[in-house]
Structures are given as C-alpha cells and as structure tokens.
Scaffold this motif. Structure first.
Motif, PDB file in Angstrom:
ATOM      1  N   UNK A   1     -13.745   6.917 -20.923  1.00  0.00           N
ATOM      2  CA  UNK A   1     -12.463   6.426 -21.426  1.00  0.00           C
ATOM      3  C   UNK A   1     -11.298   7.176 -20.783  1.00  0.00           C
ATOM      4  N   UNK A   2     -11.384   7.321 -19.458  1.00  0.00           N
ATOM      5  CA  UNK A   2     -10.375   8.027 -18.681  1.00  0.00           C
ATOM      6  C   UNK A   2      -9.821   7.113 -17.592  1.00  0.00           C
ATOM      7  N   UNK A   3      -8.766   7.576 -16.926  1.00  0.00           N
ATOM      8  CA  UNK A   3      -8.176   6.847 -15.811  1.00  0.00           C
ATOM      9  C   UNK A   3      -7.916   7.800 -14.653  1.00  0.00           C
ATOM     10  N   UNK A   4      -7.790   7.244 -13.451  1.00  0.00           N
ATOM     11  CA  UNK A   4      -7.490   8.001 -12.240  1.00  0.00           C
ATOM     12  C   UNK A   4      -6.443   7.184 -11.482  1.00  0.00           C
ATOM     13  N   UNK A   5      -5.174   7.518 -11.694  1.00  0.00           N
ATOM     14  CA  UNK A   5      -4.071   6.689 -11.210  1.00  0.00           C
ATOM     15  C   UNK A   5      -3.067   7.531 -10.429  1.00  0.00           C
ATOM     16  N   UNK A   6      -3.536   8.191  -9.411  1.00  0.00           N
ATOM     17  CA  UNK A   6      -2.686   9.067  -8.614  1.00  0.00           C
ATOM     18  C   UNK A   6      -1.768   8.246  -7.711  1.00  0.00           C
ATOM     19  N   UNK A   7      -0.494   8.618  -7.690  1.00  0.00           N
ATOM     20  CA  UNK A   7       0.498   7.878  -6.909  1.00  0.00           C
ATOM     21  C   UNK A   7       1.007   8.637  -5.681  1.00  0.00           C
ATOM     22  N   UNK A   8       0.544   9.872  -5.449  1.00  0.00           N
ATOM     23  CA  UNK A   8       1.156  10.670  -4.401  1.00  0.00           C
ATOM     24  C   UNK A   8       1.045  10.048  -3.001  1.00  0.00           C
ATOM     25  N   UNK A   9      -0.083   9.434  -2.622  1.00  0.00           N
ATOM     26  CA  UNK A   9      -0.105   8.801  -1.294  1.00  0.00           C
ATOM     27  C   UNK A   9       0.973   7.735  -1.120  1.00  0.00           C
ATOM     28  N   UNK A  10       1.174   6.902  -2.134  1.00  0.00           N
ATOM     29  CA  UNK A  10       2.203   5.863  -2.042  1.00  0.00           C
ATOM     30  C   UNK A  10       3.591   6.476  -2.053  1.00  0.00           C
ATOM     31  N   UNK A  11       3.781   7.547  -2.809  1.00  0.00           N
ATOM     32  CA  UNK A  11       5.082   8.205  -2.850  1.00  0.00           C
ATOM     33  C   UNK A  11       5.447   8.797  -1.488  1.00  0.00           C
ATOM     34  N   UNK A  12       4.464   9.349  -0.775  1.00  0.00           N
ATOM     35  CA  UNK A  12       4.740   9.893   0.555  1.00  0.00           C
ATOM     36  C   UNK A  12       5.156   8.778   1.512  1.00  0.00           C
ATOM     37  N   UNK A  13       4.500   7.617   1.420  1.00  0.00           N
ATOM     38  CA  UNK A  13       4.901   6.481   2.257  1.00  0.00           C
ATOM     39  C   UNK A  13       6.328   6.055   1.922  1.00  0.00           C
ATOM     40  N   UNK A  14       6.639   5.955   0.630  1.00  0.00           N
ATOM     41  CA  UNK A  14       7.989   5.575   0.227  1.00  0.00           C
ATOM     42  C   UNK A  14       9.013   6.577   0.744  1.00  0.00           C
ATOM     43  N   UNK A  15       8.693   7.876   0.652  1.00  0.00           N
ATOM     44  CA  UNK A  15       9.607   8.902   1.151  1.00  0.00           C
ATOM     45  C   UNK A  15       9.781   8.797   2.671  1.00  0.00           C
ATOM     46  N   UNK A  16       8.714   8.402   3.364  1.00  0.00           N
ATOM     47  CA  UNK A  16       8.807   8.247   4.820  1.00  0.00           C
ATOM     48  C   UNK A  16       9.782   7.132   5.188  1.00  0.00           C
ATOM     49  N   UNK A  17       9.759   6.037   4.439  1.00  0.00           N
ATOM     50  CA  UNK A  17      10.732   4.973   4.669  1.00  0.00           C
ATOM     51  C   UNK A  17      12.136   5.449   4.302  1.00  0.00           C
ATOM     52  N   UNK A  18      12.222   6.278   3.289  1.00  0.00           N
ATOM     53  CA  UNK A  18      13.526   6.717   2.780  1.00  0.00           C
ATOM     54  C   UNK A  18      14.228   7.646   3.765  1.00  0.00           C
ATOM     55  N   UNK A  19      13.484   8.616   4.334  1.00  0.00           N
ATOM     56  CA  UNK A  19      14.110   9.608   5.214  1.00  0.00           C
ATOM     57  C   UNK A  19      13.888   9.303   6.697  1.00  0.00           C
ATOM     58  N   UNK A  20      13.042   8.337   7.003  1.00  0.00           N
ATOM     59  CA  UNK A  20      12.628   8.128   8.380  1.00  0.00           C
ATOM     60  C   UNK A  20      13.690   7.501   9.263  1.00  0.00           C
ATOM     61  N   UNK A  21      13.689   7.897  10.534  1.00  0.00           N
ATOM     62  CA  UNK A  21      14.476   7.213  11.550  1.00  0.00           C
ATOM     63  C   UNK A  21      13.663   6.032  12.066  1.00  0.00           C
ATOM     64  N   UNK A  22      14.328   4.932  12.351  1.00  0.00           N
ATOM     65  CA  UNK A  22      13.642   3.697  12.737  1.00  0.00           C
ATOM     66  C   UNK A  22      14.054   3.290  14.146  1.00  0.00           C
ATOM     67  N   UNK A  23      13.057   3.035  14.972  1.00  0.00           N
ATOM     68  CA  UNK A  23      13.277   2.571  16.329  1.00  0.00           C
ATOM     69  C   UNK A  23      12.675   1.186  16.490  1.00  0.00           C
ATOM     70  N   UNK A  24      13.461   0.253  16.993  1.00  0.00           N
ATOM     71  CA  UNK A  24      12.957  -1.094  17.249  1.00  0.00           C
ATOM     72  C   UNK A  24      12.189  -1.097  18.565  1.00  0.00           C
ATOM     73  N   UNK A  25      10.961  -1.620  18.506  1.00  0.00           N
ATOM     74  CA  UNK A  25      10.107  -1.680  19.693  1.00  0.00           C
ATOM     75  C   UNK A  25       9.740  -3.129  19.980  1.00  0.00           C
ATOM     76  N   UNK A  26       8.948  -3.346  21.021  1.00  0.00           N
ATOM     77  CA  UNK A  26       8.601  -4.706  21.441  1.00  0.00           C
ATOM     78  C   UNK A  26       7.967  -5.497  20.313  1.00  0.00           C
ATOM     79  N   UNK A  27       8.218  -6.792  20.300  1.00  0.00           N
ATOM     80  CA  UNK A  27       7.672  -7.670  19.267  1.00  0.00           C
ATOM     81  C   UNK A  27       6.144  -7.620  19.278  1.00  0.00           C
ATOM     82  N   UNK A  28       5.580  -7.792  18.082  1.00  0.00           N
ATOM     83  CA  UNK A  28       4.115  -7.808  17.936  1.00  0.00           C
ATOM     84  C   UNK A  28       3.632  -9.249  17.921  1.00  0.00           C
TER      85      UNK A  28
END
Length: 308
Positions: A279-306
C-alpha cells in the motif's frame, strides 16, 4: 492469492516490446484488457478507450499507461477516480504541474502509484549503488545517444511541444543519475539544439551539480548512428565505474562485472506488485524536474530541419 488484474492503455511499440512480455511473464499479474486506437493486443479484450474499458470491460485492479505524455493526465485521472492502482510510463506527464497533481490525487484515492522510470531497474544500477557506498564521488559523465528513426519511427508527437525530443531517451539517463546521487540535482547550464521544423530539441548538453557539489556532465543526441551509446561513468577518488548499454553492463576500472539477469521491465513490474502489496507509492519527479529546468535555463540553437 489472486493475481492483480491489469488493464493497459496504449498498445504502441513500448507496450508491445516491453510491457506486455513483462506482464505476462509475472504470475503476480493477469493482463485482462487493453484500450487502444491502434493494433489490437491478442489474447485479451480490446477497447477503443479507457472509458469504454472501465464501463464495459472485465474488472481490473490496476492500469498501466503507455500513451504519449500529452493528454495522459486526464486518462490517469479517470483511473484514479475509478479507484485503480496506476503505473505511468515515463515521462509521467507533459508538464510538472500535471505530474505534481497526480501525486496528490494518488494519495487522495488511497491507491498505489508508480512513475515508471524503467532505467532505474537496469541490472547494473544495483551494482552502482553498492559500489558507491564508502567512496567519494567526484564527477559523473553521461553520453546518451541513439537514432530516433530506429527507436521512435513515425512518432511525430515526440517533436511536438510536450514531446521532449531528445529528452525522451535522455530522461532515462537522468533517472539513473538521480537514483544514484543523494539529494537534489541542479541544472547550471544547458545548450539545446532544436530542428527548424520541430518544437523539441534533437540534442542537448547539460551541466548539473549535486547538493554535494558533484559535477554531472551529460551529452544527449537523438540523431546518432544506429550504434547506440548509453553510457554513464562514475568517477571517484577510489576508481571509476562505467555503466554501458543503459546499465545492462558494468565495469570497474575497465574490468567487466557480473550483473543480475533480470531485465528492466520485469523488475519494474515486480516493484509495482510490491508497492500494491505494501500500500505504498513511488512517484519521484526529479528526472522530469531536471528536464523542465533545462528548458527553463537552456540556450536554444536552431539547427537543420529533421526529416524522417
């Protein structure tokens, strides 16, 4: 004791290749129904929607979600409203807010929940946890590179907003690193390469630090060759451990080590069954939070179309 009657929502590549074989190999579960708009799963009742499965299908105790993260939040809510235990493929939702809400809703429903960071169940992760005890970690280096055309053919959702792009596989590496390093990890810089015709990055370089000031350097590439490179190096004052093939192989100072023969998804479903029993749960969010932080602080470079 009766097996846990399980329903599956989504029957795409990951469900067919990993979830269904792991479920059917585990006597603690019985796969009884699948909700899918695509091909039908053989041997069980198939429904066009989760609502149809819940209203007209066989009784289920738990539901595993293998749909894309966009729109998944409302589906998991349906299952929780019906009092079902939930296993949610990574990433659990397309936003942190949705995932945080699910944590509260799982608790309110009085059921068990698992955010399924499957790479944490790679055989070598247990080796790494044992090896790190008593050692002074100095740096972690991650190279996580694969070919999207091989692993996600025709899956346009991955390039849309909320689809994460290269972070869809990269979050697997982050789930291992966050499992191995205690405390919170913080993104100090990120460089994101976004194709001209996409909303999500095809490559990313991250610099991360732990609360103990351990540096984590990560390189992610979604347009790599067909020879995957899923590697994590753990550098310590006492030597170096390397996890290869996503954690399926382990070496210490270049010497190969033995690992468990149990695969990621079988181990993950065994964990889910134990959570339900306890009757327990395992709902860790840290991996998703790191991705969100990467979008938040990240510099973005436009590259060739995929183009696929």
């Amino acid at each position: 004791m009766h097996p846990i009657r399980l329903g599956l929502v989504g029957y795409g590549k990951i469900a067919q290749d990993q979830h269904v074989p792991a479920i059917r190999a585990n006597p603690q579960f019985e796969l009884v129904a699948v909700a899918t708009l695509g091909p039908h799963c053989p041997g069980v009742d198939n429904f066009s929607s989760l609502a149809d499965l819940l209203a007209h299908g066989p009784q289920v105790d738990a539901i595993a979600f293998c749909t894309p993260p966009q729109g998944r939040f409302a589906l998991v809510q349906q299952a929780l409203d019906a009092g079902k235990h939930v296993l949610v493929e990574k990433p659990p939702c397309s936003t942190l807010g949705e995932a945080m809400s699910l944590i509260d809703e799982v608790k309110q429903a009085g059921v068990s929940g698992l955010f399924a960071w499957h790479s944490r169940f790679a055989p070598g992760v247990a080796n790494a946890k044992a090896w790190l005890k008593g050692r002074t970690l100095t740096q972690v280096r991650v190279e996580w590179k694969e070919q999207v055309r091989k692993w996600h053919p025709g899956q346009a959702w991955i390039w849309q907003a909320g689809g994460l792009g290269v972070f869809d596989p990269g979050i697997n590496a982050l789930s291992i690193v966050t499992d191995l390093l205690p405390g919170s990890l913080f993104v100090t810089s990120a460089a994101l390469s976004v194709p001209d015709n996409c909303q999500s990055p095809i490559a990313a370089n991250l610099s991360i630090r732990s609360q103990a000031q351990v540096e984590v350097l990560a390189e992610f590439d979604f347009d790599h060759s067909d020879n995957e490179l899923w590697r994590i190096e753990l550098h310590s004052e006492e030597g170096m451990m390397r996890l290869d093939s996503g954690g399926a192989q382990v070496s210490i100072d270049g010497v190969p080590q033995g690992v468990s023969e149990e695969g990621e998804y079988p181990a993950m479903y065994r964990h889910f069954a134990q959570l339900i029993a306890d009757k327990q749960s395992d709902l860790d969010l840290q991996p998703l939070r790191i991705v969100a932080d990467s979008f938040f602080v990240g510099s973005k470079e436009t590259v060739a179309a995929f183009h696929e």
